[in-house]
Design a protein around this motif. Structure first.
Motif: not given
Length: 725
Positions: A161, A182, A185, A191-193, A196-197, A219
């Motif tokens: 990533y 964020y 995302a 790369i989703g939430f 990123a979170d 999201h």
């Protein structure tokens, strides 16, 4: 109490690209057996050294394993680790075989030679000047990304990533991630939430920070759209965001106000909806979705308001022309449908299999061609377009190609300023078209043209957001004709007869087993998931190929309602790949093994490559050293580099939703009570109607009965019908 574990990654056993859940094997010093580690470890590569924090647990089936809570990655220093690291596809030009040769020549100094004395690689067989330059460039790219990699991996982001993030933002990466993690995302596929979170937490973003609350709300709305909704209800959005983020309503409401002020989301009052969804509630839209839905409704109303140009041809002449060109007599229903399409600016033709939709399209085409009209044919997918070409004898294109997508500027070149050059536009398989694509299509329809939409409204709605065909019919503003008569030839097929029976709420007819007479529809009673799996294997590998002479790879398609479980797509693909394609020529990417000859599916729209979500092809070539493979889509080769492989999944088994617009010689469909949530009439109907020559249902009559009775599938949140009215 948290413990630490350090070791070299040997292999990835399992990776789920939705939840990021990973099962991997780690070689730990002074421990004889490989250690099983589990957790969210997206993007790790064999050979990397992992430093893990977590706790030991005893799994009732798989035994002792280490559950990871935090982790970081470092470049290996030992020979075996360096070989795995270089052979993992990180550096273009070095694959598993070349990594073995390099380590055999330079040992634990391989990375040092790569850094300072690269010309020495020319001593290794298989490396010439051209490959050396490829490796040099790839290594320079890696050096450019190194500071970023160290920063990102220090915050729990894997090398796979990290490279994607650097590719997106370049030297600005660290600044972007610190300012707003964020963004990853939204900007980077894969790369989703959740990832990123996790990064946000590690760089110190507070749990109740407004930036986190805003990202969480967005999201939630995006996930609703992935489920087919065009909007979410205000209370539902806030409730889901609260559950996801575990923060107070007060913070969420302030974040919501910010998103509305910045016009990233739009709120509409539902008091005028005119149905049970109203009660003064509010619809929350991502801005682009509202623009698409409003724009589609307004453009359709504008088209419908333009008078229809007369073709100056009377009914007897039309009958004579159609009979002469098509050599068939149209039914009463088809004549009625033909008259509607010839007298409307926008018209919908719908009906089940065997009701003569294709014949009607050919008749419409014959009349418009006789009148000297320019006709364009389109369909949502390459396969559907190809089939439309075959039955009409005229070129048909995908809607994306009709609209001339420009991947450099990122938009369609055909629009209201530059409309399609046509008098008539006919689109097949319209049930698959989502609100975005239909919006762009109608924008490009000239005001003088006729738009004819053909599709089966009883199928599952589009994979993308909206329920466009159903909404247009329900609005009663767009003229629509239903073809219901099943023609004699079609009545000879149990596939077609049963599809209609299921659609009307009746149990399918299953012929008594006769070893001498081949049928085209079978039901196998089985309630044990393990036995269903073994039966599917037996059918694909032996029984169907032997009795029907179908090719297991190109002719037989397994469709299933679920992704998870023993008969979900993930497990079925793993088992079927092993059985049907045990080739040793393979590439690995994030826990997925691709082999030459594999059937694969594209899972996102890639306009640059002209391949779209749901397209199925076969891996025809593989370059393990360059970490590339080529997929053949209907005789068109498309090449993928290593970072692009996460756009592909195995397709020996696919979800029923993803099968829309495709047609297969034979379909195998498990229908089990374990799939209870997804057992719907239109799902079984869609699965059955994908087959040309053979359908085999496997499961229980109870599960099939549940599906047939369930004619109230989850309602999609859309306002298109309301806007059209």
């Amino acid at each position: 109490m948290s413990e630490t574990l350090e070791g070299q990654l040997e292999r990835i056993v399992y990776f789920n690209d939705e939840s990021l859940y990973t099962v991997a094997k780690l070689k730990v010093r002074a421990v004889r057996e490989l250690v099983t580690v589990v957790g969210k470890l997206a993007g790790i590569a064999p050979g990397e050294v992992l430093k893990l924090s977590g706790a030991w647990e005893m799994h009732p089936k798989y035994g002792q394993q280490f559950k990871v809570s935090r982790w970081s990655v470092s470049v290996p220093s030992k020979v075996q680790g360096i070989e795995k690291y270089l052979g993992s596809g990180l550096i273009r030009g070095i694959g598993p075989e070349m990594a073995k040769r390099l380590v055999a020549r330079f040992g634990d100094k391989t990375l040092e030679v790569l850094e300072h004395r690269l010309e020495a690689f020319l001593d290794v067989p298989g490396i010439g000047q051209k490959r050396l330059e490829m490796i040099r460039k790839a290594w320079e790219d890696q050096k450019g990304v190194r500071d970023v990699m160290i920063f990102l991996q220090g915050h729990g982001v894997s090398s796979g990533y990290s490279a994607k993030i650097f590719q997106q933002y370049g030297q600005e990466t660290i600044r972007v991630v610190k300012e707003n993690p964020y963004r990853l995302a939204a900007d980077i596929f894969g790369i989703g939430f959740i990832i990123a979170d996790g990064i946000a937490e590690k760089i110190g973003v507070a749990k109740d920070a407004l930036i986190r609350a805003e990202a969480g709300i967005l999201h939630v709305l995006e996930k609703m759209c992935e489920d087919g909704h065009v909007y979410g209800l205000y209370d539902d959005v806030l409730k889901r965001a609260e559950g996801l983020l575990e923060i107070s309503q007060d913070v969420l409401e302030r974040a919501f106000t910010n998103l509305v002020s910045s016009k990233r989301i739009v709120v509409e009052d539902l008091k005028n909806q005119g149905n049970e969804a109203s009660n003064g509630r509010k619809a929350v839209y991502l801005k682009a979705f509202l623009v698409a839905e409003r724009g589609l409704a307004n453009r359709l109303k504008a088209l419908l308001s333009v008078p229809v140009e007369s073709l100056k041809i009377d009914t007897p002449r039309i009958k004579e022309l159609v009979q002469k060109r098509l050599a068939v007599l149209l039914s009463k229903g088809q004549w009625s449908a033909l008259e509607t399409t010839l007298s409307s600016k926008v018209a919908i033709v719908t009906g089940g299999p065997g009701t003569g939709k294709t014949t009607l399209v050919r008749a419409v085409l014959a009349v418009f061609q006789w009148a000297g009209k320019r006709v364009l044919l389109g369909a949502p997918t390459g396969r559907a377009a190809k089939r439309l070409s075959e039955v009409t004898g005229r070129e048909a294109k995908t809607i994306h190609r009709l609209l001339a997508y420009n991947f450099k500027s990122g938009g369609f070149q055909k629009n209201e300023q530059n409309p399609l050059d046509a008098d008539v536009i006919i689109v097949d398989e319209t049930s698959m078209v989502d609100v975005f694509l239909m919006y762009h299509l109608v924008k490009a329809v000239p005001a003088t043209a006729v738009l004819i939409l053909v599709g089966d409204v009883y199928q599952l709605p589009s994979v993308g957001p909206g329920n466009v065909l159903r909404d247009m019919i329900d609005s009663k503003r767009v003229p629509a004709v239903y073809l219901t008569k099943i023609f004699r030839q079609a009545r000879e097929s149990l596939i077609i007869v049963n599809a209609h029976q299921i659609n009307q709420g009746y149990f399918p007819t299953v012929a008594s087993a006769d070893r001498k007479t081949l049928q085209d529809f079978y039901f196998i009673q089985q309630d044990d998931p393990e036995k269903v799996l073994s039966t599917i294997l037996e059918l694909c590998c032996h029984r169907i190929p032997t009795r029907f002479h179908f090719n297991p790879l190109s002719d037989i398609q397994v469709l299933t309602p679920m992704h998870k479980g023993i008969v979900g797509t993930a497990n079925l693909n793993r088992v079927l790949q092993q059985a049907l394609n045990p080739s040793n020529e393979k590439l690995e990417r994030m826990g997925c093994t691709f082999r030459r000859g594999d059937k694969v599916m594209q899972i996102r729209n890639n306009y640059a490559k002209e391949v779209f979500n749901g397209d199925i092809g076969t891996i025809s070539q593989m370059d393990r050293e360059a970490q590339k493979l080529t997929v053949e889509y209907d005789s068109r080769p498309v090449t993928y580099d290593s970072p692009e492989l996460d756009e592909l999944v195995l397709a020996y088994a696919v979800s029923v939703h993803k099968s829309q617009g495709s047609e297969y010689t034979a379909v195998i469909l498990p229908v089990m009570t374990q799939h209870f949530v997804l057992l719907q009439r239109n799902l079984v109907y869609t699965g059955i109607t994908r087959a040309r020559e053979l359908v085999v249902l496997i499961g229980t009559k109870q599960a099939l009965a549940i599906a047939i009775k369930n004619d109230r599938p989850q309602r999609r949140m859309t306002r298109l019908a309301f806007r059209l009215q």
